[in-house]
Design an enzyme around this catalytic site. Structure first.
Site, short mmCIF file in Angstrom:
data_model
loop_
_atom_site.label_atom_id
_atom_site.label_comp_id
_atom_site.label_asym_id
_atom_site.label_seq_id
_atom_site.Cartn_x
_atom_site.Cartn_y
_atom_site.Cartn_z
N GLU A 141 12.67 14.76 -39.57
CA GLU A 141 13.03 14.21 -38.26
C GLU A 141 11.84 13.53 -37.60
O GLU A 141 11.82 13.33 -36.39
CB GLU A 141 13.57 15.32 -37.35
CG GLU A 141 12.57 16.39 -36.97
CD GLU A 141 12.47 17.53 -37.97
OE1 GLU A 141 12.00 18.61 -37.59
OE2 GLU A 141 12.86 17.33 -39.14
N ASP B 7 9.00 13.16 -32.85
CA ASP B 7 9.66 14.27 -33.55
C ASP B 7 10.84 14.73 -32.71
O ASP B 7 10.69 14.97 -31.49
CB ASP B 7 8.67 15.42 -33.76
CG ASP B 7 9.25 16.52 -34.63
OD1 ASP B 7 9.17 16.40 -35.86
OD2 ASP B 7 9.79 17.50 -34.07
N ASP C 103 22.50 14.22 -40.12
CA ASP C 103 22.38 12.87 -40.69
C ASP C 103 22.86 11.81 -39.71
O ASP C 103 22.27 10.73 -39.60
CB ASP C 103 23.18 12.78 -41.99
CG ASP C 103 22.55 13.59 -43.12
OD1 ASP C 103 21.38 13.99 -42.98
OD2 ASP C 103 23.23 13.81 -44.14
N ASN D 48 21.07 21.11 -37.23
CA ASN D 48 21.62 21.31 -38.57
C ASN D 48 22.30 22.67 -38.69
O ASN D 48 23.38 22.78 -39.30
CB ASN D 48 20.50 21.19 -39.61
CG ASN D 48 20.06 19.75 -39.83
OD1 ASN D 48 20.87 18.82 -39.71
ND2 ASN D 48 18.79 19.55 -40.14
#
Length: 277
Positions: free
Chosen positions: A195, A152, A169, A160
């Protein structure tokens, strides 16, 4: 219609041509786009038949001599039928080949979409878990060890929020390119959501699996992500590793995932950017 007039409206060649063109059209295009022209064509055939029945037009002027009788078969008639039907046969064969090629292309695309995470190009959750279950069955049969790790990205929401979703992305894409270079061809790696990623290491001992996962963690930490605008972004990831020296017959994939997830939780709780086993 011109061909129908020249060889006769009741010639089987004309019937095959009319029926084939209509069926091919409905395959290639929407039915509503074909219905109008097809009905107009049928109407014109009826008009042509009426003109022929009432002697306004000569029936099959191209075939003045009786083409087929008990003792006679006209070579000219055979040649004309072949010349008339050849373009249609070639056209239908070509269209059929194009349709089959397009169908195979669509099937390949559907298969790709159903098994691939389109952002990273990695196997998606469904495809990855099917591959891992296959390896689990093989490991149970052979008694070989199997390791499974959940990964993770740390503080990915902040990436973000701070850099934008396009940057997020980019991080996922470059991660999907980096980690496969650190794994063997027999190892399995895919994105299971957001993620989160999963790595499966078939016939791998505990020491070797720990070494591989630590190598992945270190590579993520030491290789900044280059964004599209030229800026670089440093990221890290936490890993939860589940080691199964020998799988029991009743062990399921969900069992391994739960154990790896508990180890991942400890890695997050103990400061992130680490591997917990």
């Amino acid at each position: 219609l011109a061909v129908g007039h020249m060889i006769g409206l009741y010639n089987p060649v004309l019937g095959v041509m009319l029926l084939g063109s209509g069926l091919t059209g409905t395959i290639l295009f929407d039915f509503r786009r074909i219905a109008g022209p097809f009905m107009l064509m049928v109407l014109m055939v009826m008009v042509l038949a009426w003109l022929t029945v009432n002697y306004y037009l000569e029936y099959a002027p191209l075939l003045r001599l009786d083409p087929v009788s008990k003792f006679h078969l006209s070579g000219i008639w055979i040649m004309l039928m072949m010349l008339v039907s050849a373009p249609f046969v070639i056209g239908v064969s070509l269209i059929t080949w194009l349709l089959l090629a397009r169908w195979h292309e669509r099937e390949d695309m559907v298969r790709l979409l159903s098994n691939t995470d389109m952002l990273t190009g990695l196997p998606n959750r469904r495809a990855l878990f099917m591959q891992i279950e296959h390896e689990m069955h093989r490991a149970k049969r052979t008694g070989e060890p199997l390791a499974l790790a959940m990964m993770d990205l740390d503080h990915f929401k902040q990436v973000n929020d701070t850099w934008g979703h396009a940057a997020g992305d980019t991080v996922l894409k470059q991660l999907g390119e980096l980690l496969p270079t650190l794994l063997r061809s027999v190892d399995l790696f895919g994105r299971v959501g957001g993620e989160e990623f999963v790595i499966a290491l078939p016939h791998t001992t505990a020491v070797a699996a720990s070494r591989v996962v630590e190598r992945c963690r270190s590579a993520i930490e030491t290789r900044p992500v280059l964004l599209d605008d030229g800026r670089s972004l440093s990221i890290s990831a936490s890993f939860g590793l589940c080691l199964a020296p020998k799988l029991k017959d009743d062990t399921t994939l969900q069992d391994l995932l739960e154990r790896a997830d508990r180890a991942l939780y400890r890695a997050k709780h103990n400061g992130r950017n680490r591997v917990e086993v």
